[in-house]
Design a protein around this motif. Structure first.
Motif, PDB file in Angstrom:
ATOM      1  N   HIS A  88       0.813  -1.221   0.000  1.00  0.00           N
ATOM      2  CA  HIS A  88       0.000   0.000   0.000  1.00  0.00           C
ATOM      3  C   HIS A  88       0.848   1.274   0.000  1.00  0.00           C
ATOM      4  CE1 HIS A  88       0.683  -0.069   4.374  1.00  0.00           C
ATOM      5  NE2 HIS A  88       0.236   1.174   4.409  1.00  0.00           N
ATOM      6  N   LEU A  89       1.992   1.281   0.669  1.00  0.00           N
ATOM      7  CA  LEU A  89       2.826   2.481   0.658  1.00  0.00           C
ATOM      8  C   LEU A  89       3.430   2.712  -0.728  1.00  0.00           C
ATOM      9  CD1 LEU A  89       4.665   2.265   4.105  1.00  0.00           C
ATOM     10  CD2 LEU A  89       2.626   3.576   3.501  1.00  0.00           C
ATOM     11  N   LEU A  90       3.857   1.650  -1.376  1.00  0.00           N
ATOM     12  CA  LEU A  90       4.363   1.767  -2.743  1.00  0.00           C
ATOM     13  C   LEU A  90       3.261   2.244  -3.684  1.00  0.00           C
ATOM     14  CD1 LEU A  90       6.686   1.239  -4.784  1.00  0.00           C
ATOM     15  CD2 LEU A  90       5.732  -1.049  -5.071  1.00  0.00           C
ATOM     16  N   ALA A  91       2.062   1.703  -3.514  1.00  0.00           N
ATOM     17  CA  ALA A  91       0.942   2.101  -4.366  1.00  0.00           C
ATOM     18  C   ALA A  91       0.598   3.575  -4.171  1.00  0.00           C
ATOM     19  CB  ALA A  91      -0.274   1.224  -4.068  1.00  0.00           C
ATOM     20  N   PHE A  92       0.595   4.044  -2.931  1.00  0.00           N
ATOM     21  CA  PHE A  92       0.306   5.446  -2.658  1.00  0.00           C
ATOM     22  C   PHE A  92       1.340   6.358  -3.325  1.00  0.00           C
ATOM     23  CE2 PHE A  92      -2.480   5.375   1.415  1.00  0.00           C
ATOM     24  CZ  PHE A  92      -3.324   4.453   0.811  1.00  0.00           C
ATOM     25  N   SER A  93       2.594   5.925  -3.338  1.00  0.00           N
ATOM     26  CA  SER A  93       3.662   6.756  -3.888  1.00  0.00           C
ATOM     27  C   SER A  93       3.646   6.793  -5.413  1.00  0.00           C
ATOM     28  CB  SER A  93       5.027   6.248  -3.410  1.00  0.00           C
ATOM     29  OG  SER A  93       5.338   4.998  -4.000  1.00  0.00           O
ATOM     30  N   ARG A  94       2.907   5.888  -6.049  1.00  0.00           N
ATOM     31  CA  ARG A  94       2.939   5.773  -7.505  1.00  0.00           C
ATOM     32  C   ARG A  94       1.563   6.012  -8.132  1.00  0.00           C
ATOM     33  NH1 ARG A  94       7.673   3.273  -9.219  1.00  0.00           N
ATOM     34  NH2 ARG A  94       6.714   2.268 -11.032  1.00  0.00           N
ATOM     35  N   THR A  95       0.664   6.650  -7.394  1.00  0.00           N
ATOM     36  CA  THR A  95      -0.676   6.951  -7.882  1.00  0.00           C
ATOM     37  C   THR A  95      -0.953   8.440  -7.727  1.00  0.00           C
ATOM     38  OG1 THR A  95      -1.472   4.745  -7.249  1.00  0.00           O
ATOM     39  CG2 THR A  95      -3.133   6.441  -7.608  1.00  0.00           C
ATOM     40  N   THR A  96      -1.565   9.040  -8.738  1.00  0.00           N
ATOM     41  CA  THR A  96      -1.956  10.445  -8.676  1.00  0.00           C
ATOM     42  C   THR A  96      -3.322  10.559  -8.008  1.00  0.00           C
ATOM     43  OG1 THR A  96      -0.701  11.038 -10.665  1.00  0.00           O
ATOM     44  CG2 THR A  96      -2.524  12.491 -10.037  1.00  0.00           C
ATOM     45  N   PHE A  97      -3.382  11.326  -6.935  1.00  0.00           N
ATOM     46  CA  PHE A  97      -4.629  11.534  -6.208  1.00  0.00           C
ATOM     47  C   PHE A  97      -5.213  12.887  -6.612  1.00  0.00           C
ATOM     48  CE2 PHE A  97      -2.324   8.440  -3.752  1.00  0.00           C
ATOM     49  CZ  PHE A  97      -3.301   7.593  -3.252  1.00  0.00           C
ATOM     50  N   VAL A  98      -6.441  12.881  -7.100  1.00  0.00           N
ATOM     51  CA  VAL A  98      -7.111  14.098  -7.546  1.00  0.00           C
ATOM     52  C   VAL A  98      -8.214  14.441  -6.560  1.00  0.00           C
ATOM     53  CG1 VAL A  98      -8.399  15.209  -9.397  1.00  0.00           C
ATOM     54  CG2 VAL A  98      -6.597  13.560  -9.945  1.00  0.00           C
ATOM     55  N   ILE A  99      -8.165  15.652  -6.017  1.00  0.00           N
ATOM     56  CA  ILE A  99      -9.191  16.127  -5.085  1.00  0.00           C
ATOM     57  C   ILE A  99     -10.103  17.062  -5.861  1.00  0.00           C
ATOM     58  CG2 ILE A  99      -9.613  17.304  -2.898  1.00  0.00           C
ATOM     59  CD1 ILE A  99      -6.793  16.482  -2.060  1.00  0.00           C
ATOM     60  N   ARG A 100     -11.300  16.595  -6.149  1.00  0.00           N
ATOM     61  CA  ARG A 100     -12.229  17.320  -7.012  1.00  0.00           C
ATOM     62  C   ARG A 100     -13.177  18.236  -6.250  1.00  0.00           C
ATOM     63  NH1 ARG A 100     -12.858  14.050 -11.897  1.00  0.00           N
ATOM     64  NH2 ARG A 100     -11.545  12.192 -11.765  1.00  0.00           N
ATOM     65  N   ASN A 101     -13.556  17.826  -5.051  1.00  0.00           N
ATOM     66  CA  ASN A 101     -14.545  18.589  -4.293  1.00  0.00           C
ATOM     67  C   ASN A 101     -13.934  19.907  -3.814  1.00  0.00           C
ATOM     68  OD1 ASN A 101     -16.269  19.578  -2.216  1.00  0.00           O
ATOM     69  ND2 ASN A 101     -17.116  17.533  -1.950  1.00  0.00           N
ATOM     70  N   PRO A 102     -14.456  21.049  -4.242  1.00  0.00           N
ATOM     71  CA  PRO A 102     -13.860  22.339  -3.846  1.00  0.00           C
ATOM     72  C   PRO A 102     -13.915  22.589  -2.345  1.00  0.00           C
ATOM     73  CG  PRO A 102     -15.963  22.667  -4.953  1.00  0.00           C
ATOM     74  CD  PRO A 102     -15.622  21.227  -5.121  1.00  0.00           C
ATOM     75  N   TYR A 103     -14.886  22.003  -1.652  1.00  0.00           N
ATOM     76  CA  TYR A 103     -14.968  22.189  -0.202  1.00  0.00           C
ATOM     77  C   TYR A 103     -13.920  21.345   0.516  1.00  0.00           C
ATOM     78  CZ  TYR A 103     -19.355  24.463  -1.359  1.00  0.00           C
ATOM     79  OH  TYR A 103     -20.293  25.307  -1.900  1.00  0.00           O
ATOM     80  N   THR A 104     -13.620  20.171  -0.032  1.00  0.00           N
ATOM     81  CA  THR A 104     -12.557  19.352   0.536  1.00  0.00           C
ATOM     82  C   THR A 104     -11.212  20.030   0.373  1.00  0.00           C
ATOM     83  OG1 THR A 104     -13.806  17.338   0.042  1.00  0.00           O
ATOM     84  CG2 THR A 104     -11.452  17.087   0.469  1.00  0.00           C
ATOM     85  N   VAL A 105     -11.003  20.695  -0.750  1.00  0.00           N
ATOM     86  CA  VAL A 105      -9.737  21.385  -0.998  1.00  0.00           C
ATOM     87  C   VAL A 105      -9.496  22.470   0.045  1.00  0.00           C
ATOM     88  CG1 VAL A 105      -8.460  22.807  -2.642  1.00  0.00           C
ATOM     89  CG2 VAL A 105      -9.805  20.872  -3.458  1.00  0.00           C
ATOM     90  N   LEU A 106     -10.566  23.121   0.516  1.00  0.00           N
ATOM     91  CA  LEU A 106     -10.404  24.190   1.500  1.00  0.00           C
ATOM     92  C   LEU A 106      -9.843  23.677   2.827  1.00  0.00           C
ATOM     93  CD1 LEU A 106     -13.683  26.220   0.879  1.00  0.00           C
ATOM     94  CD2 LEU A 106     -11.352  26.891   0.283  1.00  0.00           C
ATOM     95  N   ASP A 107     -10.062  22.414   3.129  1.00  0.00           N
ATOM     96  CA  ASP A 107      -9.538  21.832   4.366  1.00  0.00           C
ATOM     97  C   ASP A 107      -8.762  20.560   4.054  1.00  0.00           C
ATOM     98  OD1 ASP A 107      -9.078  21.507   7.109  1.00  0.00           O
ATOM     99  OD2 ASP A 107     -10.860  20.266   7.354  1.00  0.00           O
ATOM    100  N   ILE A 108      -7.924  20.641   3.038  1.00  0.00           N
ATOM    101  CA  ILE A 108      -7.223  19.451   2.603  1.00  0.00           C
ATOM    102  C   ILE A 108      -6.258  18.943   3.670  1.00  0.00           C
ATOM    103  CG2 ILE A 108      -5.430  20.778   1.424  1.00  0.00           C
ATOM    104  CD1 ILE A 108      -5.331  18.576  -0.656  1.00  0.00           C
ATOM    105  N   ALA A 109      -5.617  19.847   4.404  1.00  0.00           N
ATOM    106  CA  ALA A 109      -4.679  19.414   5.452  1.00  0.00           C
ATOM    107  C   ALA A 109      -5.412  18.626   6.525  1.00  0.00           C
ATOM    108  CB  ALA A 109      -3.965  20.620   6.057  1.00  0.00           C
TER     109      ALA A 109
END
Length: 294
Positions: A88-109
């Motif tokens: 799973h750590l290798l998979a996370f490092s080699r996959t592009t994660f797209v955050i589409r929801n504009p409200y999620t982006v406001l509190d992404i951290a």
């Protein structure tokens, strides 16, 4: 005298084969071989390309592909717990994660810190977010790390302009972003993708002015003040008109001991690039801005 009866030891061929050859499965392979296989399964170039490139659209601008979801690339991890633990750590490092929801982006951290463990956060290498004015304003609070998360060590951060009927006024954020980028860390490449969004003035025009602002700020911080303030991070840049992408690539900070003459000589090729880029930039698609209406 009678001959002794001959006795033969019975050998079952199936049992003998099982004794001589162990059954081989994926999990019995050496860890090094399993890792190489996982790298073929989780291909970072393929993941990023599928997220932003249409295979049937040759020479078309890059845009976010609606069918792309990172979860579809992580499905092999659902096979069993051992697969998940191993890869799973290798998979996370080699996959592009797209955050589409504009409200999620406001509190992404907050979302990242509450959803992922520290080891998973530090394994992330590619994150893309859909952005509009409120998201650009929030970048000021990131300070020195992407999304304000020091544990992130990204290969690329992609900023996708939100496609809507509203115009993007990217000039409004040039001062903030150029100041932030001087101390920015934890990201090797920042890519802005127009995504067929409406940009005023033209996307190419904005990027040229952004590069000019970055160069002007750097010179002022070095020579126009009593105390020389050298950047901690410098950026090289690229613009692709056919794909409608603007890219900043992290580079080493320039020598702090440069005098004005040596500095201008070092920056001359960059100035020449900017001059040539401005000569071929497109006009603003809205004629009102050229006629002084806006």
């Amino acid at each position: 005298m009678t001959k002794p009866a001959l006795s033969f030891e019975r050998k079952d061929s199936a049992i003998e084969l099982d004794d001589r050859f162990e059954k081989t499965s994926f999990l019995t392979l050496p860890a090094e071989i399993r890792t190489q296989i996982w790298k073929l399964v989780f291909n970072p170039e393929q993941s990023y390309q599928d997220a932003f490139s249409c295979p049937r659209c040759t020479d078309a601008p890059q845009a976010l592909q609606e069918h792309y979801w990172a979860s579809s690339y992580l499905q092999p991890l659902l096979t069993c717990r051992q697969f998940y633990q191993d890869a799973h750590l290798l998979a996370f490092s080699r996959t592009t994660f797209v955050i589409r929801n504009p409200y999620t982006v406001l509190d992404i951290a907050g979302r990242i810190n509450s959803t992922l463990r520290p080891t998973q956060i530090s394994s992330l290498r590619s994150i893309a977010i859909i952005s509009e004015a409120r998201h650009f304003r929030q970048m000021h609070h990131w300070r020195t790390h992407a999304f304000g998360i020091p544990a992130l060590n990204l290969e690329d951060m992609t900023i996708i302009l939100h496609r809507s009927s509203y115009w993007h006024y990217l000039f409004d954020f040039n001062v903030m972003m150029t100041q932030m980028l001087r101390d920015f860390n934890g990201v090797k490449k920042i890519c802005f993708i127009r995504n067929y969004a409406r940009v005023k003035p033209h996307f190419h025009t904005w990027f040229n002015r952004f590069v000019g602002a970055m160069m002007r700020l750097d010179r002022n911080e070095r020579f126009a003040k009593r105390e020389c303030r050298v950047e901690k991070t410098w950026w090289n840049w690229e613009f692709d008109g056919s794909k409608q992408t603007a890219t900043l690539i992290k580079a080493r900070a320039k020598d702090a001991e440069l005098d004005v003459e040596a500095y201008d000589q070092l920056m001359a090729p960059m100035m020449e690039w900017l001059k040539e880029s401005m000569e071929v930039e497109e006009y603003d698609p809205d004629p009102g801005s050229r006629l002084g209406v806006w």
